[in-house]
Design an enzyme around this catalytic site. Structure first.
Site, PDB file in Angstrom:
ATOM      1  N   HIS A 154       1.274  27.940  40.117  1.00  9.92           N
ATOM      2  CA  HIS A 154       0.814  26.592  40.399  1.00  9.92           C
ATOM      3  C   HIS A 154      -0.168  26.655  41.559  1.00  9.92           C
ATOM      4  O   HIS A 154       0.183  27.065  42.670  1.00  9.92           O
ATOM      5  CB  HIS A 154       1.992  25.686  40.783  1.00  9.92           C
ATOM      6  CG  HIS A 154       2.870  25.363  39.624  1.00  9.92           C
ATOM      7  ND1 HIS A 154       3.364  24.098  39.411  1.00  9.92           N
ATOM      8  CD2 HIS A 154       3.347  26.120  38.612  1.00  9.92           C
ATOM      9  CE1 HIS A 154       4.118  24.107  38.315  1.00  9.92           C
ATOM     10  NE2 HIS A 154       4.119  25.328  37.821  1.00  9.92           N
ATOM     11  N   ASP A 184      -4.352  17.007  42.995  1.00 12.83           N
ATOM     12  CA  ASP A 184      -3.082  17.724  42.972  1.00 12.83           C
ATOM     13  C   ASP A 184      -2.808  18.274  44.364  1.00 12.83           C
ATOM     14  O   ASP A 184      -3.750  18.580  45.122  1.00 12.83           O
ATOM     15  CB  ASP A 184      -3.103  18.869  41.955  1.00 12.83           C
ATOM     16  CG  ASP A 184      -1.736  19.524  41.818  1.00 12.83           C
ATOM     17  OD1 ASP A 184      -0.816  18.866  41.307  1.00 12.83           O
ATOM     18  OD2 ASP A 184      -1.587  20.677  42.251  1.00 12.83           O
ATOM     19  N   GLU A 239      -0.009  20.930  46.749  1.00 14.66           N
ATOM     20  CA  GLU A 239       1.110  21.868  46.812  1.00 14.66           C
ATOM     21  C   GLU A 239       1.796  21.651  48.154  1.00 14.66           C
ATOM     22  O   GLU A 239       1.145  21.271  49.140  1.00 14.66           O
ATOM     23  CB  GLU A 239       0.636  23.320  46.674  1.00 14.66           C
ATOM     24  CG  GLU A 239      -0.102  23.625  45.376  1.00 14.66           C
ATOM     25  CD  GLU A 239       0.726  23.420  44.126  1.00 14.66           C
ATOM     26  OE1 GLU A 239       1.972  23.421  44.223  1.00 14.66           O
ATOM     27  OE2 GLU A 239       0.134  23.238  43.048  1.00 14.66           O
ATOM     28  N   ASP A 278      -4.724  23.300  38.805  1.00 18.93           N
ATOM     29  CA  ASP A 278      -3.919  22.226  38.232  1.00 18.93           C
ATOM     30  C   ASP A 278      -4.723  20.938  38.122  1.00 18.93           C
ATOM     31  O   ASP A 278      -4.592  20.186  37.149  1.00 18.93           O
ATOM     32  CB  ASP A 278      -2.659  21.990  39.077  1.00 18.93           C
ATOM     33  CG  ASP A 278      -1.594  23.054  38.832  1.00 18.93           C
ATOM     34  OD1 ASP A 278      -1.853  23.970  38.032  1.00 18.93           O
ATOM     35  OD2 ASP A 278      -0.519  22.961  39.454  1.00 18.93           O
TER      36      ASP A 278
END
Length: 235
Positions: free
Chosen positions: A153, A7, A9, A158
């Protein structure tokens, strides 16, 4: 099989608008078992984070000022994922940002697809649950995965949640070892010991909305059958 659940960001949603990575997080699975190995780093994006991204992630610009740039961690990151199958939710988003960083820093490493295969759990969920919400939070709720720690998040949490969601979504694809074995070339099956389940099977109950959709579907079948459909008679 070695799989890396990944994941990222970012500073914003559009890589074509110059948005950048601010976090990469990965957890490792081998033969569908979490190994405990993980890779996580924050990154200095050399630009401001959009307000929307900041509200979602809780990451502030000041926090990233002393973090490494992608070029400083790329070798370690690629070594961690090399040769694995990447499991990503909405893979085109994360892969797009990773490929953009590889190109921006001219690492000579090519593209992510040159060294890894990619499995998109969003595409898998849309196929299995058409017409339903298939965000990570929605899948956690549907599959009984505890996401109470996910206030914001974050890449690592995640990735950990996605690993649980992926295992839950694909659990039916794995043959259960219940103490059976094939005994002859005629494929006869004999019981070699008592059948013992190590975990209690998870029962997924339909939600009220899903039950309502089911009833509406049966109503439509009744009309097309000019009477009561076979499903109503069986019910």
């Amino acid at each position: 099989m070695r799989q890396i659940v990944l994941d990222t960001e970012t500073t914003g949603l559009e890589v074509r608008q110059g948005h950048r990575l601010v976090e990469i997080a990965c957890v490792e699975m081998v033969e569908r078992r979490l190994t405990g190995r993980q890779y996580q780093t924050y990154l200095n994006p050399d630009r401001a984070i959009d307000e929307g991204a900041r509200l979602v992630t809780g990451i502030e610009d000041e926090f990233l000022l002393d973090k490494p740039r992608f070029a400083e961690v790329v070798d370690e990151f690629l070594a961690f994922i090399d040769g694995a199958e990447l499991v990503i939710h909405n893979a085109s988003f994360d892969i797009g940002f990773l490929d953009a960083e590889l190109a921006r820093w001219q690492t000579g490493s090519g593209r992510i697809s040159d060294r890894c295969s990619v499995l998109d759990t969003l595409a898998m969920a849309r196929e299995r649950y058409p017409g339903q919400r298939n965000s990570l939070d929605a899948l956690c709720k549907r599959l009984g995965v505890d996401n109470s720690r996910r206030d914001l998040h974050g890449g690592l949490i995640d990735a950990q949640l996605l690993a649980d969601v992926y295992l839950a979504m694909t659990s039916g694809q794995v043959a259960l070892d219940l103490g059976f074995e094939q005994a002859t070339q005629r494929h006869e099956v004999v019981v070699t010991g008592p059948v013992v389940l190590q975990v209690r099977p998870f029962v997924l109950l339909a939600s009220p909305d899903e039950l309502l959709q089911h009833e509406r579907r049966l109503d439509a079948l009744d009309k097309s059958a000019d009477g009561q459909s076979v499903w109503r008679r069986l019910g």
